[in-house]
Design a protein around this motif. Structure first.
Motif, mmCIF file in Angstrom:
data_model
loop_
_atom_site.group_PDB
_atom_site.id
_atom_site.type_symbol
_atom_site.label_atom_id
_atom_site.label_comp_id
_atom_site.label_asym_id
_atom_site.label_seq_id
_atom_site.Cartn_x
_atom_site.Cartn_y
_atom_site.Cartn_z
ATOM 1 N N ALA A 1 -4.097 2.844 8.393
ATOM 2 C CA ALA A 1 -4.421 3.436 7.093
ATOM 3 C C ALA A 1 -5.479 4.513 7.278
ATOM 4 O O ALA A 1 -6.085 4.655 8.354
ATOM 5 N N ALA A 2 -5.716 5.264 6.205
ATOM 6 C CA ALA A 2 -6.615 6.428 6.273
ATOM 7 C C ALA A 2 -8.076 6.007 6.188
ATOM 8 O O ALA A 2 -8.807 6.378 5.264
ATOM 9 N N ARG A 3 -8.504 5.227 7.157
ATOM 10 C CA ARG A 3 -9.914 4.910 7.316
ATOM 11 C C ARG A 3 -10.298 5.223 8.755
ATOM 12 O O ARG A 3 -9.703 4.686 9.683
ATOM 13 N N PRO A 4 -11.263 6.116 8.973
ATOM 14 C CA PRO A 4 -11.559 6.540 10.345
ATOM 15 C C PRO A 4 -12.137 5.418 11.188
ATOM 16 O O PRO A 4 -12.768 4.480 10.676
ATOM 17 N N VAL A 5 -11.905 5.521 12.474
ATOM 18 C CA VAL A 5 -12.498 4.594 13.439
ATOM 19 C C VAL A 5 -13.884 5.130 13.812
ATOM 20 O O VAL A 5 -14.003 6.261 14.285
ATOM 21 N N ILE A 6 -14.908 4.353 13.561
ATOM 22 C CA ILE A 6 -16.284 4.772 13.828
ATOM 23 C C ILE A 6 -16.836 3.955 14.994
ATOM 24 O O ILE A 6 -16.818 2.719 14.955
ATOM 25 N N VAL A 7 -17.305 4.630 16.029
ATOM 26 C CA VAL A 7 -17.956 3.967 17.160
ATOM 27 C C VAL A 7 -19.461 4.191 17.005
ATOM 28 O O VAL A 7 -19.958 5.282 17.254
ATOM 29 N N TRP B 1 0.847 -1.194 0.000
ATOM 30 C CA TRP B 1 0.000 0.000 0.000
ATOM 31 C C TRP B 1 0.878 1.238 0.000
ATOM 32 O O TRP B 1 1.873 1.302 0.738
ATOM 33 N N PRO B 2 0.544 2.254 -0.786
ATOM 34 C CA PRO B 2 1.376 3.466 -0.823
ATOM 35 C C PRO B 2 1.270 4.244 0.474
ATOM 36 O O PRO B 2 0.236 4.253 1.142
ATOM 37 N N GLU B 3 2.340 4.936 0.801
ATOM 38 C CA GLU B 3 2.358 5.732 2.024
ATOM 39 C C GLU B 3 1.361 6.879 1.970
ATOM 40 O O GLU B 3 0.972 7.429 3.001
ATOM 41 N N ALA B 4 0.929 7.246 0.777
ATOM 42 C CA ALA B 4 -0.001 8.367 0.630
ATOM 43 C C ALA B 4 -1.341 8.083 1.289
ATOM 44 O O ALA B 4 -2.078 9.016 1.630
ATOM 45 N N ILE B 5 -1.700 6.796 1.470
ATOM 46 C CA ILE B 5 -2.994 6.474 2.067
ATOM 47 C C ILE B 5 -2.868 6.144 3.548
ATOM 48 O O ILE B 5 -3.808 5.662 4.158
ATOM 49 N N ALA B 6 -1.707 6.399 4.125
ATOM 50 C CA ALA B 6 -1.555 6.228 5.571
ATOM 51 C C ALA B 6 -2.323 7.331 6.290
ATOM 52 O O ALA B 6 -2.499 8.440 5.775
ATOM 53 N N MET B 7 -2.801 7.037 7.495
ATOM 54 C CA MET B 7 -3.563 8.026 8.240
ATOM 55 C C MET B 7 -2.735 9.278 8.510
ATOM 56 O O MET B 7 -3.271 10.396 8.535
#
Length: 689
Positions: free
Chosen positions: A356-362, A329-335
């Motif tokens: 990775a750049a996907r938010p944690v949703i509670v 995975w490219p570093e560009a999609i890291a959080m």
């Protein structure tokens, strides 16, 4: 007398003496008056205004009144013709066209001081005939009268704006009958319009016995169907017809979510991609997704050959678990490099450093339909454990969770149709030998989906996420999450190990001297010694203990010790006999296979051997190996291998005692037991395999 009542302009009608006059012209201090049957009259303005008999009866409106809004919606050629006619009509009325430059003198044949209205009309009719646009004198007079009443809109062909019934002159009884037939046709299979016509004939005969109700001709009946809103898709897609019938009759309501997780929606749907199952059989999978309404983020999405209640329950855990960066995975999609407020979130939980750049949703509230997966006790129990409010949608009302429905449709068009092995949304859209192009396994397709969500969906501007202060600016899910995080003060709390175990399904069991038995499997551990034969103290369970288990890995179970409130991990005694962990499906299928052989009370060892044989035959590359398995067996084996392709990711709790494997010989062929780290996001995200 008001100023308006003393104002004289061309076109005004006044009373002077005993006669009513039209003001045909004003030249400085001189006013020219005309009236039918009398000679024109020239009066000084001062004498006219000071005369006691002078009255202004009507004051002509300005010629250039803005037309109604519908005028701008008319075809261009219609508007151009009306404006062209206005040029001629105003020259008849005022002597000069409305668009003539200031100071333009009237032509002699249109001078209001020397010609009558009829003379000007006759001159204009002759002029237009000579220019190649002939208009009869009577028609020109009607246009002039319409212009005086409605301005430029009066010059529009009224046939273009005439209000008429959408259903024409159809008999009301026929229309009512068609509506009844269409209502009954909603749940029926699609047919031709001729079938509907015959049904209308029968309905008329039943509803109006003895009356003569004439049916329209076949072409007229077809046109009637086209005009009726109820007839949409009457002969088309039955699924679309049923969906339209379920729409609410009133205006659609909306619930505005102001923070991430406040309102989420969950649903499942088949994914139109053919995959290669573990034994080489081509099959399809189901996609289950949880979507956050406030940010439109896909909080979690998993693929399964068949979705079960535990999949929906564990989906909550994945939503509350950071997505790990994976090799390639490219570093560009890291959080750390995304629009997400990485530094703020990292201060809350350092475990997000390599996410990775996907938010944690509670999730706070979940809206779901009445599918058996979501109404199950397993899913409801998981929601209660996490403090999540559940909100079932209204029956047969897909609009209650329209956001997740639309999101799943977007996954089909933006992701699935670009994957090798895409089958199309229906048989008629399917290509030739589409199944033969299947190239990915279930694990590979899940990995592609995870990467697509992080790289594409979370960074793609969404039409439903427009900036309220700048409606032309669309935000991405990650940008919306960052904005709401700052405004709402939302702090994500990733899932802990104990919370994860609580999400697992449980069964009430007695802790015997030999351990705990679940479906002929015996689990034991030294830490259970103080609890053997003891009551749990839970009246609802009859004194039995709540034993939590992972249906995709039967190698261990968990029991909470009431003394110190810690979890005890008990391992399966037959763990040495199997080459790898396997799931409850494989165990149950093996039990049925053994029972079919005539063994009424199969032993644990016999079932274990049957499971081993099932997995071996599923993994056999030869045609003989695949033929030896039943269709049901192949699907069970494929699901088992898919869910156990990586180690079980159950987060750890503080161990009460070591596993009951120390007593086994070192030479025994024991399956590897992977230690449970404090937090491994990679394993967390893959917990459904």
């Amino acid at each position: 007398m008001s100023a308006d009542s003393r104002r004289i302009r061309v076109g005004s009608r006044i009373r002077f003496g005993d006669t009513e006059y039209d003001v045909s012209g004003v030249d400085g201090t001189v006013v020219y008056l005309t009236t039918p049957g009398c000679a024109p009259l020239t009066v000084r303005a001062a004498d006219l205004l000071t005369d006691r008999t002078f009255r202004v009866l009507s004051s002509e409106r300005s010629r250039r009144i803005a037309p109604p809004p519908i005028f701008e919606q008319l075809p261009v050629e219609v508007r151009e013709r009306a404006l062209r006619l206005e040029h001629h009509i105003t020259e008849i009325l005022d002597g000069v066209p409305f668009d003539a430059p200031t100071g333009t003198l009237p032509r002699p044949e249109y001078c209001v001081l020397t010609t009558t209205l009829r003379q000007r009309e006759v001159s204009k009719a002759a002029e237009m005939a000579a220019s190649g646009e002939p208009i009869p004198l009577r028609s020109l007079q009607r246009m002039r009268q319409s212009y005086e009443a409605e301005n430029v809109f009066g010059l529009v062909d009224k046939r273009l704006i005439r209000r008429s019934s959408a259903l024409g002159r159809a008999d009301e009884r026929v229309v009512a009958s068609v509506r009844r037939v269409l209502a009954a046709n909603t749940e029926a299979s699609s047919g031709s319009a001729d079938r509907l016509r015959r049904a209308v004939e029968r309905d008329l005969a039943e509803q109006y016995p003895g009356e003569s109700v004439s049916m329209p001709s076949r072409p007229t009946f077809y046109r009637l169907l086209d005009r009726m809103a109820e007839a949409r898709h009457a002969t088309g897609s039955a699924r679309t017809r049923r969906t339209l019938a379920k729409q609410p009759t009133g205006p659609f309501g909306s619930v505005v979510a102001v923070r991430p997780g406040e309102l989420t929606q969950i649903d499942s749907t088949p994914l139109d991609v053919a995959i290669v199952l573990d034994d080489g059989v081509i099959g399809r999978v189901e996609l289950t997704a949880l979507v956050d309404v406030a940010t439109r983020s896909i909080a979690a999405a998993v693929l399964r050959p068949t979705t079960k209640a535990v999949d929906a329950a564990l989906l909550l855990a994945k939503a509350m678990t950071p997505e790990p960066m994976r090799p390639g995975w490219p570093e560009a999609i890291a959080m750390a490099n995304s629009a997400l407020p990485f530094q703020h979130m990292l201060a809350v939980d350092d475990r997000l450093r390599d996410a990775a750049a996907r938010p944690v949703i509670v999730p706070e509230t979940i809206v779901f339909d009445h599918g058996k997966v979501f109404v199950s006790n397993t899913f409801r129990s998981a929601c209660r454990t996490l403090g999540v409010t559940i909100q079932p949608a209204h029956p047969d009302t897909p609009t209650d969770k329209g956001i997740v429905e639309r999101t799943l449709g977007s996954v089909a068009t933006l992701f699935a149709e670009k994957v090798t092995g895409y089958l199309g949304s229906s048989v008629e859209r399917r290509g030739n030998n589409a199944e033969g192009q299947a190239a990915f396994s279930l694990v590979e397709l899940q990995s592609l989906l995870d990467e697509w969500i992080v790289t594409c969906w979370q960074n793609r501007p969404h039409d439903g996420l427009r900036d309220p202060l700048s409606s032309k600016q669309m935000l991405t899910p990650n940008e919306k999450y960052a904005a709401l995080l700052a405004v709402a003060g939302y702090v994500p709390a990733p899932l802990s190990g104990e919370d994860y175990i609580r999400l697992l399904p449980s069964v009430p069991r007695v802790i015997n001297a030999y351990g705990v038995k679940i479906d002929h499997r015996v689990y034991d551990d030294e830490a259970l010694n103080p609890l053997r034969g003891e009551k749990s103290g839970i009246a609802a369970l009859g004194g039995r203990w709540a034993v939590h288990y992972d249906p995709y890995d039967v190698t261990r179970v968990w029991i909470r010790n009431r003394a110190d409130d810690a979890w005890i991990t008990a391992y399966w005694k037959q763990l040495r006999a199997v080459p790898q962990p396997f799931g409850q499906d494989a165990w149950n299928h093996a039990r049925r296979v053994v029972a079919e052989r005539g063994q009424q009370a199969p032993t644990e060892e016999t079932i274990t051997a049957a499971v081993d044989d099932l997995l071996d035959r599923a993994a056999a590359p030869s045609n003989a190996g695949r033929a030896a398995s039943s269709r049901k067996g192949r699907r069970v084996a494929a699901r088992t291998r898919a869910t156990n392709s990586v180690a079980s990711p159950i987060p750890p709790t503080e161990p009460v005692a070591g596993p009951a494997l120390a007593e086994q010989d070192a030479d025994d062929d024991i399956a590897d037991v992977i230690p449970l780290p404090v937090f491994d996001p990679d394993k967390e995200a893959k917990s459904w395999w």
